[in-house]
Design a protein around this motif. Structure first.
Motif, PDB file in Angstrom:
ATOM      1  N   UNK A 290       0.829  -1.212   0.000  1.00 50.38           N
ATOM      2  CA  UNK A 290       0.000   0.000   0.000  1.00 50.38           C
ATOM      3  C   UNK A 290       0.869   1.271   0.000  1.00 50.38           C
TER       4      UNK A 290
ATOM      5  N   UNK B   1       2.940   1.160  -3.749  1.00 47.88           N
ATOM      6  CA  UNK B   1       2.310   0.822  -5.039  1.00 47.88           C
ATOM      7  C   UNK B   1       2.337   1.995  -6.018  1.00 47.88           C
ATOM      8  N   UNK B   2       2.228   3.226  -5.486  1.00 42.16           N
ATOM      9  CA  UNK B   2       2.180   4.400  -6.376  1.00 42.16           C
ATOM     10  C   UNK B   2       3.571   4.830  -6.852  1.00 42.16           C
ATOM     11  N   UNK B   3       4.620   4.203  -6.321  1.00 43.13           N
ATOM     12  CA  UNK B   3       5.989   4.646  -6.632  1.00 43.13           C
ATOM     13  C   UNK B   3       6.776   3.475  -7.226  1.00 43.13           C
ATOM     14  N   UNK B   4       6.724   3.317  -8.544  1.00 40.16           N
ATOM     15  CA  UNK B   4       7.310   2.117  -9.160  1.00 40.16           C
ATOM     16  C   UNK B   4       8.795   1.916  -8.841  1.00 40.16           C
ATOM     17  N   UNK B   5       9.571   3.004  -8.827  1.00 37.70           N
ATOM     18  CA  UNK B   5      11.014   2.873  -8.565  1.00 37.70           C
ATOM     19  C   UNK B   5      11.270   2.325  -7.175  1.00 37.70           C
TER      20      UNK B   5
ATOM     21  N   UNK C  19      10.112  -1.367  -6.642  1.00 39.71           N
ATOM     22  CA  UNK C  19      11.045  -2.397  -7.105  1.00 39.71           C
ATOM     23  C   UNK C  19      12.025  -2.754  -5.987  1.00 39.71           C
TER      24      UNK C  19
ATOM     25  N   UNK D 237       8.215   8.328   1.406  1.00 43.44           N
ATOM     26  CA  UNK D 237       6.879   7.927   0.955  1.00 43.44           C
ATOM     27  C   UNK D 237       5.865   8.311   2.025  1.00 43.44           C
ATOM     28  N   UNK D 238       4.756   8.975   1.630  1.00 45.71           N
ATOM     29  CA  UNK D 238       3.772   9.333   2.654  1.00 45.71           C
ATOM     30  C   UNK D 238       2.922   8.129   3.060  1.00 45.71           C
TER      31      UNK D 238
END
Lengths: 223, 230
Positions: free
Chosen positions: A83, A86-90, A93, A149-150
């Protein structure tokens, strides 16, 4: 089970009901489904053991419910990571690689270095499982801070409650391993009190109202 | 016992990092990343760097004029002013470099920068550091790692120049007639200006990387950041 243990177990039950109700009322259930399942599993386990102890306060049931809790704790850590990233692909990974390394290391450690899981050997295998869960949560927290990441207050509260309790649990198991079963009642009571504290912490976080929405900041570096 | 130690370390790390975690600040940083007016920020930084460089150079020239006119106490005082300008500018550069390191982790891809080279620098320490960074740059694969290597070199360079400037100012105060400390200070100032040029290039690369996220993508990401994670 002593009367004091029973009393604490009932208090935990009340706390869990308050926690679940808070999660439903404040719409936090969907923010981490596996945590909802975990709370439900604890509530069911607690209810069965306290209401029908002659049938469920047994070593085999303890091993069964602990297995379910362990799987759900791992699932909570994985869902929280998914969660958050998920919004930050780099970053996702990297997070996937870190999770995989921790899961493989934990699985190999448990497979090779601990005896077959049973109630009598729980002090040997259970600490490894709990340590793996702690490190899954820790890796998520470190990656969240590293990548800025927030994450929401609720996810933060889940991690901040679960990790310290797991440490208490590992300490409980270590004492059991060092001093044998003689101290079991006293140490179990301390463990139950610690869990009551965590449940109350989560219930408070679950019932807390959301802070007002984030106001758009002027576009200058907040660093 | 091993599990207890590992769990304690993990739990302490988690409580420390999440205890200090500030969601509002993280959101502010993302807001900046997704909405930064790149060209204006770049222009404003360029002016700031030029102003700092001009102030320090002017102070150094005034100090040298006073020294040639045999007004030694005045020369030393003005040289100290030049050092003060460099100290303040250096603190500003280090703060920005730290922020750039944070932002560089938040963007997915960074525009590549050339390998560090000792050519623009005059100080031996800085030349050696740039040459070493140039070697490490060739060993690194990712543009993000290379970008962060640049940030490390720039931070180190600012510290080297400031330390050299302080030493030169102290030596000039003790022996104002000797030419060497003055030349060392001028050399440091020249290196500081070369570092500023690289500082600006790094900022430009970061700003270009931020602007590479298209408008629709920015809005979508912002909605996910503020929506899903609540």
């Amino acid at each position: 089970m002593s009367e004091l243990q029973l009393l604490v177990a009932h208090l935990v039950k009340l706390g869990l009901v308050a926690l679940l109700t808070g999660m439903v009322v404040r719409g936090r259930l969907g923010l981490c489904w596996t945590f909802g399942l975990y709370v439900l599993a604890i509530l069911v386990g607690n209810t069965l053991v306290t209401l029908a102890p002659q049938r469920f306060y047994t070593p085999s049931f303890w091993v069964l419910k602990q297995g379910v809790y362990d799987v759900l704790k791992m699932a909570i850590a994985i869902e929280l990571t998914w969660r958050a990233f998920a919004a930050f692909p780099g970053a996702w990974r990297t997070a996937r690689v870190v999770l995989l390394v921790l899961l493989v290391t934990g699985a190999l450690f448990l497979a090779w270095l601990t005896p077959r899981s049973s109630f009598h050997t729980l002090a040997e295998w259970q600490p490894g499982v709990v340590t793996a869960a702690v490190w899954l949560l820790t890796a998520t927290a470190l990656l969240v801070v590293f990548y800025q990441v927030p994450i929401g207050d609720w996810q933060r509260a889940i991690m901040l409650g679960l990790a310290p309790y797991l440490l208490v649990f590992v300490t409980w198991l270590s004492l059991l391993r060092s001093y044998g079963w003689a101290l079991r009642t006293e140490v179990s009571l301390i463990d139950a009190l610690a869990y009551l504290g965590v449940v109350l912490f989560w219930a408070r976080a679950a019932w807390r109202r959301d802070a007002p929405g984030f106001a758009a900041a002027p576009a200058q570096s907040p660093a | 016992m091993l599990e207890l130690v590992l769990s304690s370390v993990g739990c302490a790390a988690l409580c420390y990092t999440l205890g200090r975690y500030n969601r509002a600040l993280a959101l502010q940083r993302w807001e900046f990343v997704l909405n930064a007016p790149e060209q204006r920020a770049l222009q404003s930084l360029r002016q700031r760097l030029e102003l700092d460089g001009a102030l320090a150079r002017q102070a150094l020239e005034a100090a040298e004029r006073a020294r040639r006119a045999k007004r030694t106490p005045d020369a030393i005082t003005v040289l100290r002013v030049a050092l003060q300008v460099l100290e303040e500018a250096g603190a500003d550069r280090l703060t920005r470099l730290r922020a750039m390191a944070v932002y560089s982790r938040m963007v997915q891809a960074i525009r590549p920068l050339p390998a560090p080279s000792p050519a623009p620098f005059r100080g031996a320490g800085l030349k050696a550091s740039a040459a070493a960074a140039g070697l490490v740059h060739r060993l690194l694969v990712g543009t993000q790692e290379r970008f962060r290597l640049w940030l490390v070199l720039l931070g180190l360079g600012v510290r080297i120049v400031l330390r050299g400037g302080r030493r030169a100012a102290d030596a000039a105060s003790r022996e104002p007639e000797r030419a060497r400390p003055w030349a060392a200070f001028a050399e440091g100032l020249s290196d500081f200006e070369a570092l500023d040029a690289s500082h600006l290039a790094a900022f430009e690369a970061l700003a270009a990387s931020l602007s590479a996220i298209d408008r629709g993508g920015r809005l979508q990401l912002w909605e996910r950041i503020t929506g899903d994670t609540r």
